[in-house]
Design an enzyme around this catalytic site. Structure first.
Site, PDB file in Angstrom:
ATOM      1  N   LEU A  86     -39.456  16.335 114.359  1.00 33.33           N
ATOM      2  CA  LEU A  86     -40.841  15.885 114.425  1.00 33.33           C
ATOM      3  C   LEU A  86     -40.811  14.354 114.374  1.00 33.33           C
ATOM      4  O   LEU A  86     -40.089  13.781 113.545  1.00 33.33           O
ATOM      5  CB  LEU A  86     -41.641  16.428 113.239  1.00 33.33           C
ATOM      6  CG  LEU A  86     -43.116  16.009 113.267  1.00 33.33           C
ATOM      7  CD1 LEU A  86     -43.865  16.783 114.352  1.00 33.33           C
ATOM      8  CD2 LEU A  86     -43.784  16.232 111.919  1.00 33.33           C
ATOM      9  N   GLU A 126     -33.123  16.871 110.635  1.00 32.77           N
ATOM     10  CA  GLU A 126     -34.234  16.456 109.768  1.00 32.77           C
ATOM     11  C   GLU A 126     -34.379  17.473 108.643  1.00 32.77           C
ATOM     12  O   GLU A 126     -33.658  18.467 108.594  1.00 32.77           O
ATOM     13  CB  GLU A 126     -35.546  16.355 110.562  1.00 32.77           C
ATOM     14  CG  GLU A 126     -36.031  17.695 111.111  1.00 32.77           C
ATOM     15  CD  GLU A 126     -37.426  17.650 111.740  1.00 32.77           C
ATOM     16  OE1 GLU A 126     -38.173  16.681 111.522  1.00 32.77           O
ATOM     17  OE2 GLU A 126     -37.763  18.614 112.453  1.00 32.77           O
TER      18      GLU A 126
HETATM   19  C1  LIG Z   1     -40.381  19.037 110.023  1.00 37.88           C
HETATM   20  C2  LIG Z   1     -40.914  17.712 109.589  1.00 37.88           C
HETATM   21  N1  LIG Z   1     -40.213  16.598 109.856  1.00 37.88           N
HETATM   22  C3  LIG Z   1     -40.645  15.388 109.462  1.00 37.88           C
HETATM   23  C4  LIG Z   1     -41.822  15.232 108.756  1.00 37.88           C
HETATM   24  C5  LIG Z   1     -42.271  13.865 108.327  1.00 37.88           C
HETATM   25  O1  LIG Z   1     -43.353  13.420 109.107  1.00 37.88           O
HETATM   26  P1  LIG Z   1     -44.471  12.451 108.539  1.00 37.88           P
HETATM   27  O2  LIG Z   1     -43.771  11.202 108.132  1.00 37.88           O
HETATM   28  O3  LIG Z   1     -45.373  12.215 109.692  1.00 37.88           O
HETATM   29  O4  LIG Z   1     -45.128  13.133 107.399  1.00 37.88           O
HETATM   30  C6  LIG Z   1     -42.601  16.359 108.472  1.00 37.88           C
HETATM   31  C7  LIG Z   1     -43.864  16.212 107.747  1.00 37.88           C
HETATM   32  O5  LIG Z   1     -44.412  17.138 107.231  1.00 37.88           O
HETATM   33  C8  LIG Z   1     -42.136  17.630 108.905  1.00 37.88           C
HETATM   34  O6  LIG Z   1     -42.858  18.745 108.657  1.00 37.88           O
END
Ligand SMILES: Cc1ncc(COP(=O)(O)O)c(C=O)c1O
Length: 288
Positions: free
Chosen positions: A201, A177
């Site tokens: 995440l 990611e």
């Molecule tokens: C490490 C990481 N991965 C993925 C995401 C994307 O998550 P979301 O779609 O809930 O913002 C985030 C969001 O800040 C993040 O910090």
């Protein structure tokens, strides 16, 4: 800007935490970020559910998350952000206690929140961005939205140094990611993204886009991509609360597809903006 700290609304500069707060000393806390459009929080419930999961992940009981909803409403109102886009940040730490690693016995958590003006990355959403690859250097509980973000901070800074929008972490040959976004790729007509688990995440936007893709009948695979597979992908994009659905047109010095946002990416952007009611950054017939 008005913020909220432990029961009090005030100018951010007038809100202070103790240097013994475990958030400050140990990064012992979790957070959430919402996107708010015209006063309405996108995917509100999903963010509260993830916050609950993050709190459970660090064994931090928090009795009244329900009561927090009105804090977020009030912040947007007090900061006069009922029109257009705003971001909302909420952080909960284990609170103030003498500096000892083990959990303190009777400490109340620190709750901090504020809402901030947010300019959507309109041009990048239209034209696409480049990304930089970096060896994973974070822990194995990336599913917890922890405030310990030094790995993410260092990686993003490296990406910036390379003129890239985002850094993507590579763990044992697989791209997991970004520093603040999830990764998707289109390969031979199928949509790929890393499976949930301890290495990413669980993005709210990721889940939303997966649902849109499945409803549209796309072939979806929650499977990790190798670096080579990413280089050879037909299309690549990122998802995130503030990143929305961002086309990637270059990985390191290699173009993706024909170097322009791909057709499936465009279609998912269209579905995304339709479902979120965020206005598209440009009229679609103006999109390159
Ligand atoms: C490490 C990481 N991965 C993925 C995401 C994307 O998550 P979301 O779609 O809930 O913002 C985030 C969001 O800040 C993040 O910090």
């Amino acid at each position: 800007l008005i913020g909220y700290l432990n029961g009090k609304f005030d100018d951010l500069e007038r809100l202070h935490i103790s240097p013994l707060d475990r958030g400050f000393l140990f990064a012992d806390g979790v957070y959430e970020v919402w996107m708010c459009y015209d006063g309405r929080r996108f995917a509100d419930e999903q963010h509260w559910q993830r916050l609950k999961a993050s709190l459970a992940g660090i064994s931090l009981p928090f009795p009244n998350l329900q009561g927090c909803r009105s804090i977020l409403d009030q912040l947007v109102e007090r900061n006069a952000q009922q029109k257009g886009t705003a971001g909302i940040y909420l952080q909960i730490t284990r609170g103030v206690a003498p500096r000892k690693h083990a959990f303190p016995e009777a400490t109340s958590p620190t709750l901090f929140a504020y809402s901030f003006p947010f300019q959507r990355p309109r041009e990048a959403l239209a034209s696409g961005v480049s990304v930089h690859l970096i060896a994973e250097m974070r822990w194995t509980r990336c599913d917890i939205k922890s405030i310990a973000l030094l790995g993410n901070v260092l990686a993003k800074e490296q990406a910036k140094g390379h003129g890239a929008f985002e850094a993507l972490f590579v763990r044992e040959g697989h791209v997991v990611e970004g520093t603040h976004s999830n990764l998707f790729a289109v390969r031979r007509g199928a949509l790929w993204t890393h499976p949930l688990g301890p290495f990413i995440l669980g993005g709210i936007t990721r889940a939303h886009v997966l649902q849109l893709a499945r409803s549209a009948g796309m072939d979806v695979r929650e499977q990790a991509l190798t670096v080579e597979e990413l280089f050879q992908a037909d299309e690549v994009f990122l998802t995130g609360t503030t990143t929305e659905l961002m086309p990637v047109i270059q990985v390191e010095d290699r173009s993706i597809g024909d170097g322009r946002p791909g057709a499936i990416t465009r279609e998912l952007q269209r579905l995304f903006w339709k479902s979120t009611a965020f206005p598209p950054p440009l009229e679609f017939n103006e999109l390159p």
